[in-house]
Design an enzyme around this catalytic site. Structure first.
Site, PDB file in Angstrom:
ATOM      1  N   ARG A 227       0.818  -1.226   0.000  1.00  0.00           N
ATOM      2  CA  ARG A 227       0.000   0.000   0.000  1.00  0.00           C
ATOM      3  C   ARG A 227       0.843   1.264   0.000  1.00  0.00           C
ATOM      4  O   ARG A 227       0.384   2.320  -0.428  1.00  0.00           O
ATOM      5  CB  ARG A 227      -1.014  -0.030   1.137  1.00  0.00           C
ATOM      6  CG  ARG A 227      -2.297  -0.685   0.678  1.00  0.00           C
ATOM      7  CD  ARG A 227      -3.145  -1.115   1.831  1.00  0.00           C
ATOM      8  NE  ARG A 227      -2.566  -2.236   2.516  1.00  0.00           N
ATOM      9  CZ  ARG A 227      -2.760  -2.522   3.781  1.00  0.00           C
ATOM     10  NH1 ARG A 227      -3.510  -1.753   4.512  1.00  0.00           N
ATOM     11  NH2 ARG A 227      -2.205  -3.579   4.318  1.00  0.00           N
TER      12      ARG A 227
ATOM     13  N   GLU B 110       3.891 -10.490  14.232  1.00  0.00           N
ATOM     14  CA  GLU B 110       3.198 -10.974  15.425  1.00  0.00           C
ATOM     15  C   GLU B 110       3.439 -12.477  15.572  1.00  0.00           C
ATOM     16  O   GLU B 110       3.771 -12.973  16.638  1.00  0.00           O
ATOM     17  CB  GLU B 110       1.710 -10.667  15.285  1.00  0.00           C
ATOM     18  CG  GLU B 110       0.970 -10.716  16.586  1.00  0.00           C
ATOM     19  CD  GLU B 110      -0.510 -10.382  16.385  1.00  0.00           C
ATOM     20  OE1 GLU B 110      -0.868  -9.887  15.307  1.00  0.00           O
ATOM     21  OE2 GLU B 110      -1.276 -10.650  17.319  1.00  0.00           O
TER      22      GLU B 110
HETATM   23  P1  AMP Z   1       3.350  -2.837  11.475  1.00  0.00           P
HETATM   24  O1  AMP Z   1       4.648  -3.461  11.052  1.00  0.00           O
HETATM   25  O2  AMP Z   1       2.701  -3.594  12.583  1.00  0.00           O
HETATM   26  O3  AMP Z   1       3.533  -1.365  11.831  1.00  0.00           O
HETATM   27  O4  AMP Z   1       2.328  -2.896  10.249  1.00  0.00           O
HETATM   28  C1  AMP Z   1       2.755  -3.304   9.016  1.00  0.00           C
HETATM   29  C2  AMP Z   1       1.802  -2.997   7.898  1.00  0.00           C
HETATM   30  O5  AMP Z   1       0.627  -3.747   8.054  1.00  0.00           O
HETATM   31  C3  AMP Z   1       1.399  -1.536   7.822  1.00  0.00           C
HETATM   32  O6  AMP Z   1       2.220  -0.848   6.931  1.00  0.00           O
HETATM   33  C4  AMP Z   1      -0.017  -1.629   7.286  1.00  0.00           C
HETATM   34  O7  AMP Z   1      -0.012  -1.572   5.884  1.00  0.00           O
HETATM   35  C5  AMP Z   1      -0.489  -2.989   7.719  1.00  0.00           C
HETATM   36  N1  AMP Z   1      -1.361  -2.937   8.897  1.00  0.00           N
HETATM   37  C6  AMP Z   1      -1.074  -3.348  10.145  1.00  0.00           C
HETATM   38  N2  AMP Z   1      -2.128  -3.258  10.955  1.00  0.00           N
HETATM   39  C7  AMP Z   1      -3.127  -2.753  10.213  1.00  0.00           C
HETATM   40  C8  AMP Z   1      -4.509  -2.407  10.477  1.00  0.00           C
HETATM   41  N3  AMP Z   1      -5.065  -2.573  11.675  1.00  0.00           N
HETATM   42  N4  AMP Z   1      -5.235  -1.914   9.444  1.00  0.00           N
HETATM   43  C9  AMP Z   1      -4.678  -1.751   8.222  1.00  0.00           C
HETATM   44  N5  AMP Z   1      -3.411  -2.062   7.913  1.00  0.00           N
HETATM   45  C10 AMP Z   1      -2.640  -2.554   8.888  1.00  0.00           C
END
Ligand code: AMP
Length: 171
Positions: free
Chosen positions: A59, A96
């Site tokens: 995205r 996770e």
């Molecule tokens: P993170 O590494 O946990 O900061 O998240 C990685 C990617 O997952 C982000 O760049 C988002 O594109 C996607 N992502 C994580 N959590 C969400 C969420 N609750 N809603 C939408 N996209 C998410």
């Protein structure tokens, strides 16, 4: 920024139970909303020294090139593994459950270049922190990290402590 929030669709239990997914497709298809997002991110970085804008698959590829274009810089992609054709640097990082890998072309960044990182969502910060590390592995400097939305309760910002982080809306 409440107008942006009104355009972001929240989908409960996607992609799995317990996750509230913030869907930006409803924002992107709205001409005013999309323009507002790109203009707002662009304004945040108008006076920041930047050489190139980096986007993260998938995205981030929608938002970062538009910001790069508006600011007048080039765009570099960070991709999932085995997608980039030339010599790559890679980073494995914690999800996770399990791990994931991101890659960048080794010649995407020249040493000392200022790299602005743009993505849609800052959640746990694992992805953004890994990408910042990739930039620094290639001796680039992280000029900042910009997001459309940030999930404050996940404290992703704490993983990016050394860098300047901006998000247009917070949940
Ligand atoms: P993170 O590494 O946990 O900061 O998240 C990685 C990617 O997952 C982000 O760049 C988002 O594109 C996607 N992502 C994580 N959590 C969400 C969420 N609750 N809603 C939408 N996209 C998410």
């Amino acid at each position: 920024m409440d107008s942006l929030k009104a355009l972001i669709r929240e989908v409960p239990d996607f992609p799995k139970p317990g996750i509230n997914f913030y869907d930006i497709t409803t924002l992107l298809k709205d001409a005013t909303g999309f323009k507002n997002v790109i203009d707002s991110l662009t304004e945040l970085y108008r006076s920041t020294p930047i050489d190139v804008v980096l986007g993260i698959e998938a995205r981030g590829f929608i938002i970062a090139p538009a910001v790069a274009y508006a600011l007048g810089y080039g765009f570099i992609p960070v991709r999932k593994q085995k997608k980039l054709p030339a010599e790559r640097a890679r980073i494995e990082y914690q999800l996770e459950y399990g791990t994931d890998v991101l890659e960048i072309h080794k010649d995407a960044i020249n040493p000392g270049q200022n790299v602005l990182i743009i993505d849609d969502v800052l959640a746990t910060g694992g992805t953004a922190a890994a990408v910042a590390e990739l930039v620094e592995t290639l001796q680039g400097k992280v000029a900042g990290l910009g997001f459309i939305l940030e999930l404050d309760f996940l404290k992703g910002r704490e993983k990016l402590g050394r860098h300047e982080v901006h998000s247009l809306v917070h949940y």
